[in-house]
Design an enzyme around this catalytic site. Structure first.
Site, mmCIF file in Angstrom:
data_model
loop_
_atom_site.group_PDB
_atom_site.id
_atom_site.type_symbol
_atom_site.label_atom_id
_atom_site.label_comp_id
_atom_site.label_asym_id
_atom_site.label_seq_id
_atom_site.Cartn_x
_atom_site.Cartn_y
_atom_site.Cartn_z
ATOM 1 N N TYR A 160 0.851 -1.202 0.000
ATOM 2 C CA TYR A 160 0.000 0.000 0.000
ATOM 3 C C TYR A 160 0.888 1.255 0.000
ATOM 4 O O TYR A 160 0.519 2.295 -0.545
ATOM 5 C CB TYR A 160 -0.969 -0.020 1.183
ATOM 6 C CG TYR A 160 -2.163 0.889 0.999
ATOM 7 C CD1 TYR A 160 -3.029 0.726 -0.078
ATOM 8 C CD2 TYR A 160 -2.433 1.914 1.908
ATOM 9 C CE1 TYR A 160 -4.127 1.556 -0.247
ATOM 10 C CE2 TYR A 160 -3.528 2.739 1.753
ATOM 11 C CZ TYR A 160 -4.374 2.563 0.675
ATOM 12 O OH TYR A 160 -5.459 3.398 0.511
ATOM 13 N N LYS A 167 -3.228 8.394 2.931
ATOM 14 C CA LYS A 167 -4.443 8.204 3.736
ATOM 15 C C LYS A 167 -4.243 8.712 5.165
ATOM 16 O O LYS A 167 -5.184 9.209 5.781
ATOM 17 C CB LYS A 167 -4.872 6.735 3.746
ATOM 18 C CG LYS A 167 -5.395 6.211 2.399
ATOM 19 C CD LYS A 167 -6.611 6.983 1.873
ATOM 20 C CE LYS A 167 -7.328 6.216 0.755
ATOM 21 N NZ LYS A 167 -8.398 7.041 0.137
ATOM 22 N N THR A 198 -13.496 -2.931 -6.238
ATOM 23 C CA THR A 198 -13.873 -1.797 -7.090
ATOM 24 C C THR A 198 -12.804 -1.622 -8.163
ATOM 25 O O THR A 198 -11.814 -2.348 -8.177
ATOM 26 C CB THR A 198 -13.963 -0.490 -6.271
ATOM 27 O OG1 THR A 198 -12.645 -0.157 -5.821
ATOM 28 C CG2 THR A 198 -14.892 -0.634 -5.076
HETATM 29 O O1 0WE Z 1 -6.966 2.995 -1.654
HETATM 30 C C1 0WE Z 1 -6.957 1.973 -2.313
HETATM 31 C C2 0WE Z 1 -6.410 1.988 -3.740
HETATM 32 C C3 0WE Z 1 -6.404 3.333 -4.373
HETATM 33 C C4 0WE Z 1 -5.601 3.382 -5.654
HETATM 34 C C5 0WE Z 1 -5.716 2.402 -6.649
HETATM 35 C C6 0WE Z 1 -4.964 2.515 -7.814
HETATM 36 C C7 0WE Z 1 -4.982 1.456 -8.884
HETATM 37 C C8 0WE Z 1 -4.647 2.025 -10.236
HETATM 38 C C9 0WE Z 1 -4.735 4.429 -5.861
HETATM 39 N N1 0WE Z 1 -3.998 4.542 -6.979
HETATM 40 C C10 0WE Z 1 -4.107 3.614 -7.956
HETATM 41 N N2 0WE Z 1 -3.348 3.781 -9.074
HETATM 42 C C11 0WE Z 1 -3.515 3.010 -10.186
HETATM 43 O O2 0WE Z 1 -2.773 3.144 -11.185
HETATM 44 N N3 0WE Z 1 -7.417 0.806 -1.744
HETATM 45 C C12 0WE Z 1 -7.866 0.817 -0.379
HETATM 46 C C13 0WE Z 1 -7.426 -0.491 -2.449
HETATM 47 C C14 0WE Z 1 -6.118 -1.152 -2.230
HETATM 48 O O3 0WE Z 1 -5.060 -0.821 -2.981
HETATM 49 C C15 0WE Z 1 -3.974 -1.554 -2.502
HETATM 50 C C16 0WE Z 1 -4.376 -2.339 -1.428
HETATM 51 C C17 0WE Z 1 -5.768 -2.082 -1.247
HETATM 52 C C18 0WE Z 1 -6.644 -2.691 -0.210
HETATM 53 C C19 0WE Z 1 -2.642 -1.551 -2.922
HETATM 54 C C20 0WE Z 1 -1.734 -2.375 -2.284
HETATM 55 C C21 0WE Z 1 -2.142 -3.165 -1.220
HETATM 56 C C22 0WE Z 1 -3.463 -3.153 -0.782
#
Ligand code: 0WE
Length: 260
Positions: A160, A167, A198
């Site tokens: 993350y 966050k 999502t």
């Molecule tokens: O906040 C998130 C993900 C938000 C996000 C997702 C992306 C995918 C595509 C931010 N930036 C990007 N950039 C991109 O190019 N989450 C809570 C979901 C999430 O993302 C992770 C998680 C979880 C849970 C990434 C790594 C590990 C766990």
């Protein structure tokens, strides 16, 4: 409508729905059920084709492009909301972005640009959207703002990485905004949601395993649903959540209470 209609005549701005699985869309539908009037934003033409039909299905009067990094788009958005609705009661902030390469592998390798991008889009945008929403919320005599966070803000979640930092900043922005806007009768809160499938989760390495881990270990032995997150959003935005501000509320099947 179909709910109790307790939010009839209230106006909400939803930033940003990507598709029908978005948490922002879940909260929008919950608000619509209660009689709320809605305004939507989208990012780019590809997502406009997804968002426009959804927004039209709930009678939105505003469907505007909004790249939070582009001051002129944000300006135009609030002009449109002001013209259509005259005031604003609710803001739903559901935006996050980090470069994909910063969401896997080494955190110490995070570039300055990657770091600033994640913080700008995922945390600063709450401050700038709130600032621009203020005059319209003051016209409404107050308001309520909800944003989306994740456990990686507080504890290390492998991969993350820079999003965890963003966050953490976002949750701290929630507290400072809540302190400053409380006297204007504006509440600001975050929902820290458990993992949900999502677009933001699409292609995240190990996501499936994370959902399995929650199912095995969380007190409720299952993952949270989009409806549960949406209902919590509705609760925090509505007068039911009237005594709550500056808070980060976990909707995660209880996963965050675990000590090991
Ligand atoms: O906040 C998130 C993900 C938000 C996000 C997702 C992306 C995918 C595509 C931010 N930036 C990007 N950039 C991109 O190019 N989450 C809570 C979901 C999430 O993302 C992770 C998680 C979880 C849970 C990434 C790594 C590990 C766990």
């Amino acid at each position: 409508m179909n709910g109790s209609g307790k939010l009839k005549g209230k106006k909400a701005l939803i930033v940003a729905v990507a598709n029908e699985r978005s948490i922002a869309w879940g909260i929008a539908q919950a608000l619509h059920r209660e009689g709320c009037e809605l305004a939507f934003t989208y990012l780019g033409e590809a997502l406009e084709r997804r968002v426009r039909p959804l927004a039209e299905s709930v009678g939105a009067k505003v469907i505007a492009p909004c790249d939070v990094r582009d001051e002129s788009q944000v300006e135009a958005l609030f002009h449109a909301v002001g013209d259509a609705y005259g005031s604003l009661d609710f803001l739903v902030h559901s935006i996050a972005y980090a470069e994909r390469s910063d969401l896997e592998g080494s955190f110490v390798a995070t570039s300055k640009n990657g770091f600033l991008t994640a913080l700008e889009v995922s945390a600063y945008s709450l401050v700038s959207l709130t600032r621009k929403a203020l005059p319209l919320m003051e016209k409404a005599g107050g308001g309520s703002i909800v944003t989306l966070s994740y456990y990686g803000a507080e504890k290390v979640v492998p991969n993350y990485n820079v999003m965890g930092v963003a966050k953490a900043a976002l949750e701290c922005c929630v507290r400072y905004l809540a302190w400053e806007l409380g006297p204007k009768n504006i509440r600001v809160n975050a929902i820290s949601a458990g993992p949900v499938r999502t677009l933001a989760a699409a292609g995240i390495r190990g996501f499936k395993t994370m959902m399995q881990t929650v199912q095995e270990r969380a007190p409720l032995k299952r993952n949270v649903t989009l409806d549960e997150i949406s209902d919590t959003g509705l609760f925090l935005l509505s007068p039911s959540g009237g005594g709550i501000t500056g808070e980060t509320l976990y909707v995660d099947s209880g996963y965050n209470i675990l000590g090991m």
